[in-house]
Design a protein around this motif. Structure first.
Motif, PDB file in Angstrom:
ATOM      1  N   THR A  48      -4.207   9.684   6.632  1.00 64.06           N
ATOM      2  CA  THR A  48      -4.423  11.092   6.096  1.00 64.06           C
ATOM      3  C   THR A  48      -3.943  12.135   6.076  1.00 64.06           C
ATOM      4  O   THR A  48      -2.876  12.368   7.038  1.00 64.06           O
ATOM      5  CB  THR A  48      -6.029  11.236   6.577  1.00 64.06           C
ATOM      6  OG1 THR A  48      -5.892  11.559   8.048  1.00 64.06           O
ATOM      7  CG2 THR A  48      -6.988   9.992   6.541  1.00 64.06           C
ATOM      8  N   SER A  67      -3.797  10.784   0.882  1.00 63.26           N
ATOM      9  CA  SER A  67      -4.260   9.641   1.906  1.00 63.26           C
ATOM     10  C   SER A  67      -3.675   8.327   1.563  1.00 63.26           C
ATOM     11  O   SER A  67      -3.485   8.229   0.145  1.00 63.26           O
ATOM     12  CB  SER A  67      -5.481   9.538   2.263  1.00 63.26           C
ATOM     13  OG  SER A  67      -6.166  10.688   3.133  1.00 63.26           O
ATOM     14  N   GLY A 121       0.727  -1.311   0.273  1.00 60.19           N
ATOM     15  CA  GLY A 121      -0.086  -0.016   0.109  1.00 60.19           C
ATOM     16  C   GLY A 121       1.026   1.335   0.010  1.00 60.19           C
ATOM     17  O   GLY A 121       0.508   2.335  -0.178  1.00 60.19           O
ATOM     18  N   ARG A 155      -3.794   3.922   2.479  1.00 60.66           N
ATOM     19  CA  ARG A 155      -3.956   2.917   3.381  1.00 60.66           C
ATOM     20  C   ARG A 155      -2.831   1.767   3.085  1.00 60.66           C
ATOM     21  O   ARG A 155      -2.699   1.232   1.967  1.00 60.66           O
ATOM     22  CB  ARG A 155      -5.271   2.374   3.154  1.00 60.66           C
ATOM     23  CG  ARG A 155      -5.866   1.525   4.513  1.00 60.66           C
ATOM     24  CD  ARG A 155      -6.920   0.893   4.321  1.00 60.66           C
ATOM     25  NE  ARG A 155      -7.245  -0.231   3.283  1.00 60.66           N
ATOM     26  CZ  ARG A 155      -8.235  -1.160   3.178  1.00 60.66           C
ATOM     27  NH1 ARG A 155      -9.564  -0.775   4.172  1.00 60.66           N
ATOM     28  NH2 ARG A 155      -8.388  -1.924   2.184  1.00 60.66           N
ATOM     29  N   PHE A 198      -3.631   9.367  11.705  1.00 62.86           N
ATOM     30  CA  PHE A 198      -3.576   8.030  11.209  1.00 62.86           C
ATOM     31  C   PHE A 198      -4.628   7.210  12.113  1.00 62.86           C
ATOM     32  O   PHE A 198      -5.029   7.420  13.377  1.00 62.86           O
ATOM     33  CB  PHE A 198      -2.165   7.458  11.644  1.00 62.86           C
ATOM     34  CG  PHE A 198      -1.037   7.998  10.642  1.00 62.86           C
ATOM     35  CD1 PHE A 198      -1.632   8.674   9.787  1.00 62.86           C
ATOM     36  CD2 PHE A 198       0.137   7.568  10.969  1.00 62.86           C
ATOM     37  CE1 PHE A 198      -0.402   9.516   9.173  1.00 62.86           C
ATOM     38  CE2 PHE A 198       1.210   8.185  10.067  1.00 62.86           C
ATOM     39  CZ  PHE A 198       0.632   8.902   8.930  1.00 62.86           C
ATOM     40  N   THR A 199      -5.197   6.071  11.568  1.00 66.14           N
ATOM     41  CA  THR A 199      -5.907   5.017  12.097  1.00 66.14           C
ATOM     42  C   THR A 199      -5.499   3.638  12.057  1.00 66.14           C
ATOM     43  O   THR A 199      -5.315   3.221  10.863  1.00 66.14           O
ATOM     44  CB  THR A 199      -7.278   5.013  11.588  1.00 66.14           C
ATOM     45  OG1 THR A 199      -7.757   6.543  11.927  1.00 66.14           O
ATOM     46  CG2 THR A 199      -8.530   4.233  12.382  1.00 66.14           C
ATOM     47  N   SER A 233      -6.286  -0.418  12.363  1.00 65.12           N
ATOM     48  CA  SER A 233      -7.308  -1.315  12.541  1.00 65.12           C
ATOM     49  C   SER A 233      -7.062  -2.713  12.086  1.00 65.12           C
ATOM     50  O   SER A 233      -5.894  -3.062  11.423  1.00 65.12           O
ATOM     51  CB  SER A 233      -8.801  -0.905  11.696  1.00 65.12           C
ATOM     52  OG  SER A 233      -8.421  -0.755  10.229  1.00 65.12           O
ATOM     53  N   THR A 257      -1.398  -1.872   4.423  1.00 64.90           N
ATOM     54  CA  THR A 257      -2.075  -3.327   4.473  1.00 64.90           C
ATOM     55  C   THR A 257      -0.741  -4.285   5.139  1.00 64.90           C
ATOM     56  O   THR A 257       0.184  -4.210   4.426  1.00 64.90           O
ATOM     57  CB  THR A 257      -2.919  -4.062   3.360  1.00 64.90           C
ATOM     58  OG1 THR A 257      -3.763  -2.935   3.069  1.00 64.90           O
ATOM     59  CG2 THR A 257      -3.256  -5.298   3.812  1.00 64.90           C
ATOM     60  N   TYR A 298      -4.579  -2.822   9.167  1.00 63.60           N
ATOM     61  CA  TYR A 298      -4.662  -1.670   8.255  1.00 63.60           C
ATOM     62  C   TYR A 298      -4.002  -0.621   8.977  1.00 63.60           C
ATOM     63  O   TYR A 298      -4.037  -0.439  10.191  1.00 63.60           O
ATOM     64  CB  TYR A 298      -5.651  -1.427   7.824  1.00 63.60           C
ATOM     65  CG  TYR A 298      -6.376  -2.443   6.976  1.00 63.60           C
ATOM     66  CD1 TYR A 298      -7.608  -3.252   7.841  1.00 63.60           C
ATOM     67  CD2 TYR A 298      -6.400  -2.584   5.549  1.00 63.60           C
ATOM     68  CE1 TYR A 298      -8.344  -4.219   6.969  1.00 63.60           C
ATOM     69  CE2 TYR A 298      -7.121  -3.881   5.142  1.00 63.60           C
ATOM     70  CZ  TYR A 298      -7.885  -4.550   5.576  1.00 63.60           C
ATOM     71  OH  TYR A 298      -8.588  -5.539   5.089  1.00 63.60           O
ATOM     72  N   LEU A 299      -3.394   0.445   8.259  1.00 67.01           N
ATOM     73  CA  LEU A 299      -3.020   1.611   8.676  1.00 67.01           C
ATOM     74  C   LEU A 299      -3.507   2.721   7.750  1.00 67.01           C
ATOM     75  O   LEU A 299      -3.000   2.923   6.501  1.00 67.01           O
ATOM     76  CB  LEU A 299      -1.581   1.814   9.025  1.00 67.01           C
ATOM     77  CG  LEU A 299      -1.085   3.169   9.579  1.00 67.01           C
ATOM     78  CD1 LEU A 299      -1.423   3.347  11.006  1.00 67.01           C
ATOM     79  CD2 LEU A 299       0.287   3.446   9.370  1.00 67.01           C
ATOM     80  N   GLN A 300      -4.558   3.284   8.348  1.00 68.25           N
ATOM     81  CA  GLN A 300      -5.041   4.537   7.276  1.00 68.25           C
ATOM     82  C   GLN A 300      -4.408   5.891   7.825  1.00 68.25           C
ATOM     83  O   GLN A 300      -4.486   6.138   8.838  1.00 68.25           O
ATOM     84  CB  GLN A 300      -6.650   4.509   7.680  1.00 68.25           C
ATOM     85  CG  GLN A 300      -7.306   5.667   6.570  1.00 68.25           C
ATOM     86  CD  GLN A 300      -7.266   5.412   5.412  1.00 68.25           C
ATOM     87  OE1 GLN A 300      -7.801   4.369   4.872  1.00 68.25           O
ATOM     88  NE2 GLN A 300      -7.014   6.520   4.370  1.00 68.25           N
TER      89      GLN A 300
END
Length: 124
Positions: free
Chosen positions: A84, A17, A8, A19, A68-69, A71, A21, A80-82
């Motif tokens: 933005t 942004s 990713g 994401r 960052f998020t 999940s 994986t 995941y690391l989202q």
């Protein structure tokens, strides 16, 4: 031999942004704590975010809170690391890590399994 595979990363512009994986290969990591770290050129590897095995608790370094998020989808064995509002200073190799404990930590020495990393480059 279990290992982790990140994907990713890429080249983006400031404000964009991405994401990331992380998928393990060789074993199920659903009962492991997971984390993301990053390493910029000439700098030490630093903690970004972590998540415990039941995904009810997450932790972020202050630099990334609100942008960052982290999940996980245990049924898909994926973390995941989202990211933005990316900034040029976010340019680094991002690493996924797994720990054979339920509780996640910020200490990279606590993580037994690591991926090869995925490059994120943010242009201004």
């Amino acid at each position: 031999q279990a290992h982790l595979v990140e994907s990713g990363g890429g080249l983006v512009q400031a404000g964009d942004s991405l994401r990331l994986t992380c998928k393990p290969s060789g074993r199920t990591f659903s009962i492991y704590a997971m984390a993301w770290f990053r390493q910029a050129p000439g700098k030490e590897r630093e903690f970004v975010a972590n998540i415990n095995y039941i995904a009810s608790r997450t932790d972020y370094a202050d630099t990334f809170k609100g942008r960052f998020t982290i999940s996980r989808e245990n049924n898909e064995n994926t973390v995941y690391l989202q990211m933005t509002n990316l900034k040029p200073e976010d340019t680094a190799v991002y690493y996924c890590a797994a720990r054979k404990m339920a509780r996640a930590t910020r200490n990279l020495g606590d993580y037994e399994y690591w991926g090869q990393g995925t490059q994120v480059t943010v242009s201004s």
